[in-house]
Design a protein around this motif. Sequence first.
Motif, short mmCIF file in Angstrom:
data_model
loop_
_atom_site.label_atom_id
_atom_site.label_comp_id
_atom_site.label_asym_id
_atom_site.label_seq_id
_atom_site.Cartn_x
_atom_site.Cartn_y
_atom_site.Cartn_z
N ASN A 69 -2.87 -44.27 -27.17
CA ASN A 69 -1.46 -44.61 -27.34
C ASN A 69 -0.72 -43.61 -28.22
OD1 ASN A 69 -1.91 -46.90 -25.87
ND2 ASN A 69 -2.05 -48.24 -27.62
N GLU A 70 -1.41 -42.65 -28.78
CA GLU A 70 -0.81 -41.74 -29.75
C GLU A 70 -0.27 -40.49 -29.07
OE1 GLU A 70 -0.51 -42.53 -33.02
OE2 GLU A 70 -1.37 -44.45 -32.43
N ASP A 71 0.94 -40.12 -29.48
CA ASP A 71 1.55 -38.87 -29.04
C ASP A 71 1.64 -37.93 -30.24
OD1 ASP A 71 2.03 -39.94 -26.51
OD2 ASP A 71 4.08 -40.49 -26.96
N ASP A 72 1.56 -36.66 -29.97
CA ASP A 72 1.83 -35.63 -30.96
C ASP A 72 2.86 -34.71 -30.32
OD1 ASP A 72 1.91 -33.57 -32.77
OD2 ASP A 72 -0.26 -33.20 -32.77
N ILE A 124 1.52 -33.04 -26.97
CA ILE A 124 0.43 -33.93 -26.58
C ILE A 124 1.03 -35.33 -26.42
CG2 ILE A 124 -1.77 -34.96 -27.23
CD1 ILE A 124 -2.28 -32.38 -28.91
N PHE A 125 0.92 -35.85 -25.21
CA PHE A 125 1.49 -37.16 -24.89
C PHE A 125 0.37 -38.06 -24.37
CE2 PHE A 125 4.61 -33.81 -23.95
CZ PHE A 125 5.56 -34.12 -24.90
N SER A 126 0.67 -39.33 -24.29
CA SER A 126 -0.30 -40.25 -23.70
C SER A 126 0.42 -41.11 -22.68
CB SER A 126 -0.93 -41.14 -24.78
OG SER A 126 0.02 -42.04 -25.31
N ILE A 127 -0.29 -41.45 -21.64
CA ILE A 127 0.31 -42.29 -20.60
C ILE A 127 0.74 -43.62 -21.22
CG2 ILE A 127 -0.17 -43.54 -18.46
CD1 ILE A 127 -2.02 -41.14 -17.69
N ASN A 128 -0.12 -44.22 -22.01
CA ASN A 128 0.22 -45.49 -22.66
C ASN A 128 1.36 -45.34 -23.65
OD1 ASN A 128 -1.75 -46.87 -21.23
ND2 ASN A 128 -3.29 -46.61 -22.82
N GLY A 129 1.39 -44.22 -24.37
CA GLY A 129 2.48 -43.98 -25.32
C GLY A 129 3.82 -43.86 -24.62
N VAL A 130 3.84 -43.22 -23.46
CA VAL A 130 5.07 -43.09 -22.68
C VAL A 130 5.53 -44.47 -22.22
CG1 VAL A 130 6.02 -42.21 -20.51
CG2 VAL A 130 4.69 -40.70 -21.99
#
Length: 183
Positions: free
Chosen positions: A152-155, A160-166
């Motif tokens: 869930n973490e994005d940087d 650096i992205f995450s599908i769940n974070g989006v």
Amino acid sequence: MEKDGDKNEHLTNKQKKNLAEIEKYAQMARLHSIEGAIIVERIISNILLNYLSNEKSKESLEKYLFYDTLSFDQKINLFNSLNKAGAFNDDGYNKELNSDLVKIKNIRNFMAHSMLHTSFDILENFNGIEIKFKSYTSRNMISDITFRIYNNEDDVDNLIFSINGVILRYKRVFSWLNKFPIK
């Protein structure tokens, strides 16, 4: 005339399996990054249209300004500027909403100008944790984009992205935008 062979015939079975997995996750990353931005753009266009127009000017503004002239980037910037000025509610400036909208705008831009990165090394060593894209934007030339699959973490600073974070960011933004009155 000979039929073209399998375009991936040079790949091992392991690499073909990894490529199929990578492509599946890439579709998910693109879907959530771009389709979600389309929905956000439509909602923000409606909010701006209602804020800036009256009954007589609404059709012209919608047709010429929101469909023909303003880009997604410009709509987000206009919305954020008005939000910062407290134009939409008495609660004042929603800094988190503005921040999320900028991130959505940036992710959408990167993904709209990207290609899945599938080098031999990536196909050989895919571990199911992340996928890579090469983004060809006019401002940054070539940028390496990473999408984490189950995190869930994005940087954002390091792309650096995450599908769940989006997905979580869109849910938060939709929740905030649904509070705005739309005629």
